[in-house]
Design a protein around this motif. Structure first.
Motif, PDB file in Angstrom:
ATOM      1  N   SER A  19      64.558 -17.359  81.103  1.00  0.00           N
ATOM      2  CA  SER A  19      63.382 -16.668  81.718  1.00  0.00           C
ATOM      3  C   SER A  19      62.859 -15.705  80.673  1.00  0.00           C
ATOM      4  N   THR A  20      61.634 -15.681  80.440  1.00  0.00           N
ATOM      5  CA  THR A  20      60.917 -14.696  79.594  1.00  0.00           C
ATOM      6  C   THR A  20      60.353 -13.393  80.057  1.00  0.00           C
ATOM      7  N   ASP A  21      60.856 -13.440  81.362  1.00  0.00           N
ATOM      8  CA  ASP A  21      60.467 -11.959  82.123  1.00  0.00           C
ATOM      9  C   ASP A  21      61.729 -11.166  82.347  1.00  0.00           C
ATOM     10  N   ARG A  22      61.658  -9.910  82.009  1.00  0.00           N
ATOM     11  CA  ARG A  22      62.681  -9.117  82.123  1.00  0.00           C
ATOM     12  C   ARG A  22      63.089  -8.962  83.447  1.00  0.00           C
ATOM     13  N   ALA A  23      62.189  -8.621  84.081  1.00  0.00           N
ATOM     14  CA  ALA A  23      62.133  -8.313  85.759  1.00  0.00           C
ATOM     15  C   ALA A  23      63.005  -9.586  86.402  1.00  0.00           C
ATOM     16  N   THR A  24      62.443 -10.717  86.077  1.00  0.00           N
ATOM     17  CA  THR A  24      63.317 -11.755  86.747  1.00  0.00           C
ATOM     18  C   THR A  24      64.473 -12.067  86.216  1.00  0.00           C
ATOM     19  N   ARG A  25      64.867 -11.749  84.891  1.00  0.00           N
ATOM     20  CA  ARG A  25      66.095 -11.852  84.609  1.00  0.00           C
ATOM     21  C   ARG A  25      66.940 -10.781  85.222  1.00  0.00           C
ATOM     22  N   ALA A  26      66.723  -9.748  85.537  1.00  0.00           N
ATOM     23  CA  ALA A  26      67.330  -8.681  86.182  1.00  0.00           C
ATOM     24  C   ALA A  26      67.561  -9.072  87.439  1.00  0.00           C
ATOM     25  N   SER A  27      66.623  -9.762  88.272  1.00  0.00           N
ATOM     26  CA  SER A  27      66.714 -10.120  89.495  1.00  0.00           C
ATOM     27  C   SER A  27      67.873 -11.142  89.670  1.00  0.00           C
ATOM     28  N   VAL A  28      67.793 -11.975  88.820  1.00  0.00           N
ATOM     29  CA  VAL A  28      68.745 -13.164  88.873  1.00  0.00           C
ATOM     30  C   VAL A  28      69.918 -12.600  88.748  1.00  0.00           C
ATOM     31  N   THR A  29      70.210 -11.877  87.612  1.00  0.00           N
ATOM     32  CA  THR A  29      71.476 -11.411  87.566  1.00  0.00           C
ATOM     33  C   THR A  29      72.055 -10.469  88.751  1.00  0.00           C
ATOM     34  N   LEU A  30      71.076  -9.677  89.230  1.00  0.00           N
ATOM     35  CA  LEU A  30      71.639  -8.956  90.397  1.00  0.00           C
ATOM     36  C   LEU A  30      71.972  -9.822  91.785  1.00  0.00           C
ATOM     37  N   SER A  31      71.217 -10.765  91.685  1.00  0.00           N
ATOM     38  CA  SER A  31      71.508 -11.719  92.861  1.00  0.00           C
ATOM     39  C   SER A  31      72.811 -12.628  92.699  1.00  0.00           C
ATOM     40  N   LEU A  32      73.402 -12.656  91.400  1.00  0.00           N
ATOM     41  CA  LEU A  32      74.469 -13.259  91.329  1.00  0.00           C
ATOM     42  C   LEU A  32      75.622 -12.179  91.127  1.00  0.00           C
ATOM     43  N   THR A  33      75.267 -11.212  91.287  1.00  0.00           N
ATOM     44  CA  THR A  33      76.614 -10.053  90.894  1.00  0.00           C
ATOM     45  C   THR A  33      77.751 -10.486  91.738  1.00  0.00           C
ATOM     46  N   ASP A  34      77.621 -10.592  92.975  1.00  0.00           N
ATOM     47  CA  ASP A  34      78.609 -10.803  93.965  1.00  0.00           C
ATOM     48  C   ASP A  34      79.014 -12.044  93.935  1.00  0.00           C
ATOM     49  N   THR A  49      71.352 -27.995  87.073  1.00  0.00           N
ATOM     50  CA  THR A  49      70.400 -27.249  86.632  1.00  0.00           C
ATOM     51  C   THR A  49      69.406 -26.937  87.976  1.00  0.00           C
ATOM     52  N   PHE A  50      68.921 -25.646  87.939  1.00  0.00           N
ATOM     53  CA  PHE A  50      68.329 -25.187  89.041  1.00  0.00           C
ATOM     54  C   PHE A  50      67.105 -24.692  88.584  1.00  0.00           C
ATOM     55  N   VAL A  51      66.053 -24.818  89.340  1.00  0.00           N
ATOM     56  CA  VAL A  51      64.668 -24.126  89.129  1.00  0.00           C
ATOM     57  C   VAL A  51      64.572 -23.101  89.961  1.00  0.00           C
ATOM     58  N   HIS A  52      64.143 -21.754  89.611  1.00  0.00           N
ATOM     59  CA  HIS A  52      64.042 -20.600  90.493  1.00  0.00           C
ATOM     60  C   HIS A  52      62.680 -20.205  90.361  1.00  0.00           C
ATOM     61  N   TRP A  53      62.136 -19.928  91.957  1.00  0.00           N
ATOM     62  CA  TRP A  53      60.508 -19.526  92.081  1.00  0.00           C
ATOM     63  C   TRP A  53      61.066 -18.305  92.496  1.00  0.00           C
ATOM     64  N   SER A  54      60.216 -17.204  91.928  1.00  0.00           N
ATOM     65  CA  SER A  54      60.299 -15.673  91.907  1.00  0.00           C
ATOM     66  C   SER A  54      59.565 -15.707  93.266  1.00  0.00           C
ATOM     67  N   ALA A  55      59.713 -14.292  93.821  1.00  0.00           N
ATOM     68  CA  ALA A  55      59.148 -14.089  95.362  1.00  0.00           C
ATOM     69  C   ALA A  55      57.472 -13.995  95.189  1.00  0.00           C
ATOM     70  N   GLU A  56      57.192 -13.613  94.161  1.00  0.00           N
ATOM     71  CA  GLU A  56      55.725 -13.408  93.600  1.00  0.00           C
ATOM     72  C   GLU A  56      54.986 -14.655  93.557  1.00  0.00           C
ATOM     73  N   SER A  57      55.551 -15.653  93.542  1.00  0.00           N
ATOM     74  CA  SER A  57      54.910 -16.927  93.461  1.00  0.00           C
ATOM     75  C   SER A  57      54.263 -17.502  94.612  1.00  0.00           C
ATOM     76  N   GLY A  58      54.743 -16.799  95.688  1.00  0.00           N
ATOM     77  CA  GLY A  58      54.246 -17.127  96.808  1.00  0.00           C
ATOM     78  C   GLY A  58      54.866 -18.340  97.714  1.00  0.00           C
ATOM     79  N   PRO A  59      54.825 -18.369  98.877  1.00  0.00           N
ATOM     80  CA  PRO A  59      55.511 -19.385  99.597  1.00  0.00           C
ATOM     81  C   PRO A  59      55.227 -20.701  99.320  1.00  0.00           C
ATOM     82  N   ARG A  60      56.027 -21.865  99.195  1.00  0.00           N
ATOM     83  CA  ARG A  60      55.870 -22.991  98.756  1.00  0.00           C
ATOM     84  C   ARG A  60      56.612 -23.985  99.832  1.00  0.00           C
ATOM     85  N   ASN A  61      55.775 -24.870 100.483  1.00  0.00           N
ATOM     86  CA  ASN A  61      56.245 -25.875 101.395  1.00  0.00           C
ATOM     87  C   ASN A  61      56.714 -27.246 100.629  1.00  0.00           C
TER      88      ASN A  61
END
Length: 648
Positions: A10-25, A78-90
């Motif tokens: 990820s090129t976005d620092r906030a996203t990297r932090a969010s991913v790292t935080l979500s995988l902490t446990d 391999t996984f593709v992550h869509w951030s919350a700011e991207s909006g809901p996707r169906n």
């Protein structure tokens, strides 16, 4: 056990932090890559990555990143992550075997952690409970082995690399490589300074005795053999009891070699059962080692052949005898300096030419016959010796002895090798010895032949004396004995001095002829010497010559009609000086005229040739020529020609 590692791209620092935080446990470690190129670098450097997470919101060309992962780390989820700011996707995004669908009512962070850990568990767990990290470990072993085996030139180095690469994983306890001795039918472990410290490798394993069934099966099938669990039958494998006591659970043995050649065996002791990927990894390592061992063997054979060729070339070039190599069609492929010097041709003048350039047709046929007999010979005989005549560039003929050897490989005739020795001097000695033996044999036959007549005459007179009691024939007996003594002395003188004309003087032919006639039993035959002739000759030798001519005329000229033989002596007509001796008997057979003066020739059991051989030798000793022809009356005529000796 080491925790799985997730690569976050990820090129976005906030996203990297969010991913790292979500995988902490979650039971994973997160590795960060700020750019796709950095992620590829992690994969290329063989970092242990168990899963890849791509931030689709900040990374362009997500499919390219997925393809790079597929290429550098096949099988890694391999996984593709869509951030919350991207909006809901169906819709859903398919990434390899996982479909990651966002739910509106789900917490994105919790959902991400669940999907990643679930996928790692699903993809990374095998039937026997081992993680995907194991597959990465096996790949590393294979890659390391292949990389280190490049350009290896020693079998012991191959053994060390296999042992170090395989045992670098904590799943394998011990590895050894052994060589199969076909003659002794046993496997002999290769020993290096760092092997066998705790394992008794200074021993051999017999094949075919039933003591090590696993190795027996390996040699018989030439396929990978696995024995697990080891505790079921530790005696089935080498060092079974020792391995079992050290925690080994499975043993694998794989051949090192090609379908045609077995260079060795690789035996691996594992602390865990061999899974299908584990077996494939061991086989892959063995295949790489087999290729290297085959290359080493081929290289060694080539070096050995090259050294042998160099020794052969030095031997050929320095040999005193001529040497050559012919191809299967008889063309020169190699010649040495001695053969070049012997024949007078240059090396370039012989190479590529057929052997017939030096050997005439019959010689070529003799060589071909010899080669054919060697190719058919039983018992491994590949060499024979023949005598041939070589013709030099100057046209000179050289008698040679050639030792011929055939070149055969896998039942195919490739050509022949020859060692040529000039035997001119040997032939000269052989001819000289043969002539000497013939001369000695002739002397023996001369004695028996020439002594027969005076002996018969003397015996005849002795019979007359015995019957009549008269001593008037005593002088005749004495004369015969004197003649025998003269013949003996004559032959001894010839044998010692080798000359058939010692001292010449003016000799009256009529007087000598009458004396010779008296020494031969002539019966009713007559001798005619018209006129008076004086020649330069050795009287005793001339006497011998005439005696033999008279004897041959009387003994071999009678035609069965009962008529007496007439012998005539006279001078030759024409410019050439000489004389002739002829008779009116049955003549000389045409089929023996050319070899008439050979002591081995005979037209009857009494022997025609010995006396005439004496005639030839006496004539040659005087420097005269002698020819045999037919007289005017159909009898035999002998003509003796010489220059400036005849007078009358």
């Amino acid at each position: 056990m080491t925790r799985p590692r997730v690569l976050c791209v990820s090129t976005d620092r906030a996203t990297r932090a969010s991913v790292t935080l979500s995988l902490t446990d979650a039971p994973v470690d997160v590795v960060i890559a700020q750019h796709p190129s950095e992620a590829v670098s992690h994969l290329e450097n063989a970092d242990a990555i168990d899963a890849v997470l791509v931030d689709a919101s900040t990374v362009e060309n997500v499919p390219d990143v997925v393809d790079a992962v597929d290429s550098e780390a096949p099988g890694v989820p391999t996984f593709v992550h869509w951030s919350a700011e991207s909006g809901p996707r169906n819709d859903s995004v398919a990434v390899l075997s996982e479909v990651f669908a966002r739910a509106e009512d789900a917490d994105p962070s919790a959902r991400l952690a669940d999907v990643v850990t679930a996928q790692i568990d699903a993809d990374g767990t095998t039937d026997d409970g081992r993680s995907a990290r194991d597959g990465t470990d096996l790949d590393r072993i294979v890659d390391e082995s292949r990389r280190r085996l490049v350009d290896v030139r020693s079998p012991l180095t191959v053994e060390r690399i296999l042992r170090e690469s395989i045992t670098s994983s904590d799943r394998f306890l011990f590895v050894w490589v052994g060589e199969y001795d076909r003659r002794e039918r046993e496997i002999v472990p290769w020993l290096t300074p760092s092997t066998g410290s705790e394992w008794p490798l200074r021993r051999t394993f017999a094949i075919g005795t039933g003591k090590h069934p696993m190795l027996d099966r390996l040699i018989r099938s030439r396929d990978l053999q696995v024995h697990q669990p080891l505790e079921s039958d530790p005696e089935d494998v080498p060092f079974g009891e020792l391995a079992l006591g050290r925690g080994v659970d499975a043993v694998a043995a794989v051949p090192l070699g090609t379908p045609e050649e077995l260079y060795g065996v690789l035996v691996v002791y594992g602390l865990e059962p061999f899974s299908s990927p584990g077996r494939d990894a061991i086989q892959s390592v063995a295949d790489a080692a087999s290729y290297v061992l085959e290359t080493i063997a081929v290289h060694g054979r080539l070096e050995q052949c090259e050294r042998a060729l160099q020794r052969y070339e030095r031997l050929v070039e320095t040999a005193g005898d001529g040497m050559y190599v012919l191809d299967d069609q008889g063309h020169f492929m190699t010649v040495n300096d001695a053969l070049v010097e012997m024949t007078g041709y240059s090396r370039e003048g012989l190479l590529g030419e057929h052997a017939s350039i030096l050997v005439e047709g019959p010689g070529v046929e003799a060589g071909e016959t010899t080669i054919e007999s060697l190719l058919r010979a039983e018992g491994g005989r590949t060499t024979d010796t023949i005598e041939l005549s070589f013709e030099t560039k100057a046209g000179k003929t050289i008698p040679c002895e050639v030792q011929v050897s055939v070149l055969v490989r896998n039942g195919t005739f490739l050509g022949s090798v020859g060692v040529v020795r000039d035997i001119t001097e040997r032939k000269r000695r052989e001819r000289k010895l043969q002539q000497r033996n013939e001369r000695l044999d002739a002397f023996a036959r001369i004695v028996s032949h020439d002594l027969r007549n005076p002996l018969s005459v003397s015996q005849g007179y002795l019979d007359v004396i015995e019957e009549t009691g008269s001593l008037e024939h005593v002088e005749n007996v004495r004369g015969g004995l004197d003649r025998m003594e003269s013949i003996i002395e004559d032959v001894l003188a010839i044998a010692r001095g080798g000359e058939w004309a010692a001292e010449t003087e003016s000799v009256d032919v009529e007087s000598v002829a009458e004396s010779a006639w008296g020494h031969v039993s002539t019966g009713d035959g007559t001798l005619s010497v018209p006129g008076s002739m004086t020649i330069e000759a050795d009287r005793e030798r001339l006497l011998r010559l005439l005696e033999n001519l008279f004897r041959n005329a009387i003994e071999h000229g009678v035609d069965g009609s009962g008529e007496a033989i007439s012998v005539r002596i006279g001078p030759l007509d024409g410019d050439e000086s000489g004389f002739f001796v002829e008779d009116d008997g049955r003549g000389i057979p045409r089929d023996v005229r050319e070899d008439l003066f050979d002591p081995a020739v005979s037209s009857s059991s009494d022997g025609l040739g010995i006396g005439l051989w004496i005639v030839r030798e006496v004539a040659t000793g005087h420097g005269w020529s002698v020819t045999a022809t037919e007289s005017e009356n159909g009898g035999a005529r002998f003509e003796f020609g010489f220059a400036d000796q005849f007078s009358g």
